[in-house]
Design a protein around this motif. Sequence first.
Motif, short mmCIF file in Angstrom:
data_model
loop_
_atom_site.label_atom_id
_atom_site.label_comp_id
_atom_site.label_asym_id
_atom_site.label_seq_id
_atom_site.Cartn_x
_atom_site.Cartn_y
_atom_site.Cartn_z
N GLU A 1 0.85 -1.19 0.00
CA GLU A 1 0.00 0.00 0.00
C GLU A 1 0.89 1.25 0.00
OE1 GLU A 1 -2.50 2.69 -0.34
OE2 GLU A 1 -3.30 0.64 -0.31
N LYS A 2 0.79 2.03 -1.06
CA LYS A 2 1.64 3.20 -1.21
C LYS A 2 1.01 4.48 -0.70
CE LYS A 2 4.44 1.55 -5.07
NZ LYS A 2 5.71 1.67 -4.31
N LYS A 3 -0.21 4.41 -0.21
CA LYS A 3 -0.88 5.59 0.30
C LYS A 3 -1.24 5.42 1.78
CE LYS A 3 -2.90 7.01 -4.12
NZ LYS A 3 -4.16 7.38 -4.83
N GLY A 4 -0.29 4.87 2.54
CA GLY A 4 -0.50 4.69 3.97
C GLY A 4 0.45 5.56 4.77
N TYR A 5 -0.03 6.10 5.90
CA TYR A 5 0.78 7.00 6.71
C TYR A 5 0.53 6.72 8.20
CZ TYR A 5 0.84 9.56 2.30
OH TYR A 5 0.97 9.90 0.98
N TYR A 6 1.56 6.96 9.00
CA TYR A 6 1.40 7.01 10.45
C TYR A 6 1.04 8.44 10.85
CZ TYR A 6 3.89 2.52 10.50
OH TYR A 6 4.27 1.22 10.30
N VAL A 7 0.06 8.61 11.72
CA VAL A 7 -0.37 9.94 12.14
C VAL A 7 -0.60 9.96 13.64
CG1 VAL A 7 -1.45 10.49 9.93
CG2 VAL A 7 -2.82 9.42 11.72
N ASP A 8 -0.49 11.16 14.21
CA ASP A 8 -0.86 11.35 15.61
C ASP A 8 -2.37 11.28 15.76
OD1 ASP A 8 1.66 11.68 16.80
OD2 ASP A 8 1.78 13.77 16.16
N ALA A 9 -2.82 11.06 17.00
CA ALA A 9 -4.26 10.98 17.26
C ALA A 9 -4.96 12.29 16.96
CB ALA A 9 -4.49 10.57 18.71
N SER A 10 -4.23 13.40 17.02
CA SER A 10 -4.83 14.71 16.77
C SER A 10 -4.93 15.05 15.29
CB SER A 10 -4.01 15.80 17.48
OG SER A 10 -2.64 15.75 17.06
N TYR A 11 -4.50 14.16 14.42
CA TYR A 11 -4.49 14.44 12.99
C TYR A 11 -5.89 14.79 12.49
CZ TYR A 11 -4.28 13.52 7.96
OH TYR A 11 -4.40 13.62 6.60
N PHE A 12 -6.90 14.06 12.93
CA PHE A 12 -8.26 14.29 12.43
C PHE A 12 -8.93 15.49 13.08
CE2 PHE A 12 -7.53 9.76 11.52
CZ PHE A 12 -7.74 9.79 10.16
N ASP A 13 -8.25 16.12 14.05
CA ASP A 13 -8.73 17.42 14.52
C ASP A 13 -8.38 18.53 13.54
OD1 ASP A 13 -9.70 16.25 16.81
OD2 ASP A 13 -7.89 16.64 17.98
N LEU A 14 -7.36 18.29 12.71
CA LEU A 14 -6.91 19.29 11.76
C LEU A 14 -7.47 19.07 10.36
CD1 LEU A 14 -3.11 19.54 12.72
CD2 LEU A 14 -4.99 20.98 13.50
N PHE A 15 -7.60 17.82 9.95
CA PHE A 15 -7.98 17.50 8.57
C PHE A 15 -9.35 16.82 8.56
CE2 PHE A 15 -3.38 17.73 8.61
CZ PHE A 15 -3.12 18.51 7.50
N ALA A 16 -10.21 17.30 7.66
CA ALA A 16 -11.61 16.86 7.62
C ALA A 16 -11.81 15.78 6.56
CB ALA A 16 -12.52 18.05 7.32
N TYR A 17 -12.59 14.77 6.91
CA TYR A 17 -12.98 13.69 6.00
C TYR A 17 -14.45 13.37 6.22
CZ TYR A 17 -7.97 12.92 5.33
OH TYR A 17 -6.64 13.09 5.03
N ARG A 18 -15.06 12.71 5.25
CA ARG A 18 -16.43 12.23 5.40
C ARG A 18 -16.35 10.82 5.96
NH1 ARG A 18 -17.87 12.87 0.66
NH2 ARG A 18 -18.99 14.85 0.88
N TRP A 19 -16.97 10.60 7.12
CA TRP A 19 -16.85 9.31 7.81
C TRP A 19 -18.04 8.42 7.46
CZ3 TRP A 19 -12.57 7.83 10.37
CH2 TRP A 19 -11.62 8.83 10.62
#
Length: 538
Positions: free
Chosen positions: A121-139
């Motif tokens: 998988e070439k589009k995988g990343y490690y992120v902090d738990a606060s990542y989704f406080d900054l970046f918006a997605y449709r869940w």
Amino acid sequence: MFKNYCRLTWRNLLVNKGYTLINIVGLAMGLSVCLFILLFIFHETSYDKQHAGSDRLYRVATAFKSQKDVSAIVSSNANVGAGLKAEMPEVEQAARLLEPGNDGSLVLGYEDGGEKKVFYEKKGYYVDASYFDLFAYRWLRGDARTAMAVPNTAVVSRELALKLFGRADPVGKTLKAGNGVFTVKGVFEPLGPSHIDGDLFLNMDNEDLRPWLKERTNWATYNTFMTYIRLKKGTDVDAFSKKLNPFLHRHGSRDITNAGAERMIFLQPVADIHLHTESPYDHDLSPNLNRSYLYILGCIAFFVLLIACVNFMNLSTARSQRRAKEVGVRKVMGALRGQLVAQFLGESLFISFVSLLVALLAVWLLLPAFNLLAQRELSLFDYPAALGWIAGLGLVAGLLAGVYPAFYLSSFRPIKVLKGQLVNSLSVLFLRKGLVIFQFTIAIFLILSSLLIWEQLRFWGRTTSGFRRTSSWSFRYGRPGRWRITGFSRKRWERIRGSMRWRGDDLSGTAAFQRPAILPAGAECDRRDEYPVRSGGV
């Protein structure tokens, strides 16, 4: 009166089918090109605008200054984000993002009832738990608040969920990523285009990565973390930026001195990354675009539509002899010049309206091919503003193309017309010839430019890359997903290289820490002798 105008317009267009068809096709082609370019421009300028407070969202980048030159990367060290959040009252939230491995890919594995699925998988990343406080997605499953609430968790995109789990609910299932095991807590899809084109986000707080992260205490090395911050409302960005380097040197002056090169950190507006990130940055998460290309495309759209309008005007004035008697008779019957202008403009606007409908149909049919060519995922209705622009351009095109013929045809004197003494003035002839010359000049320029670009692409395609692509392979050795190739030695490499000749072919190979031309942002090696390379020839 209006009903009479409509009846006359319809009758004139039906009587002159060839003229009508040429004008509709010409304007439709011009409007289609404009709409394609408008959709592309709106898409490129909408990157990262969907996030809450996107105008206050920044990425912390790093610049290196030595005696010879200055270079910059789009990442920073592991400690910057948490340090800024703790010490700077202007920072509302901070988060880090980390690319896995040396080439940005992860080995994913999932097992269910004896069925195994393993792939890169070439589009995988490690992120902090606060990542989704900054970046918006449709869940689609789960939510941003609980997605990374506990360690060893992951969220996947809808496409990756279908690839891994099929139609089953992914939430609660476990998957292997790199050397860790993660529990899926959510499924998302993008709200809009972003420079972070991710299908998999793994909690950086996991058993596999946690020991490695604890060792990253140096403020000068391992600048591999994408650090994002959101400033509080009303923050003076310039004043805050002046605090960054004193903050860095306050914590890492000894580390920076030992590293041997000056380090500086600075801010990049996230909304500007896609169109403003240029040299000297070495690497980014996704390909960026130079804003000047959008200006070039906008000029192309303008000139293509202008050619279509000029063609309309030339055809209208060229038919003046045919419509002269109509104008003369109607003036004798009492028609005013304003009424004739209204009728001729009405005909132009009607042709423009039909051309607009044809253009929308053409764009809808050809958009999949355009997406394949542009490597984008555009939709005709994703950007209502683009449709508003093209409708406005259609109206302007109809008026622009019809205003001169309308005033020119309505200016005929009935006596001269009915006596057959209508002669075009030199100014009219010069204007018509000038428009034809202008039309052909722009068309020839666009054709020659297209041929030049085509030949350049052909040249790139024919140019040798220095190796045979069809008979060259690359493969990993060691533990995927980590930054060190453990236990790699010359003796093991010789065994691998020897096994490549098992068919008796005279094969050759070489070893490297990573594939050529692939370097994670800010990747540094503090022990070069740990990754020996033995060349077996090329």
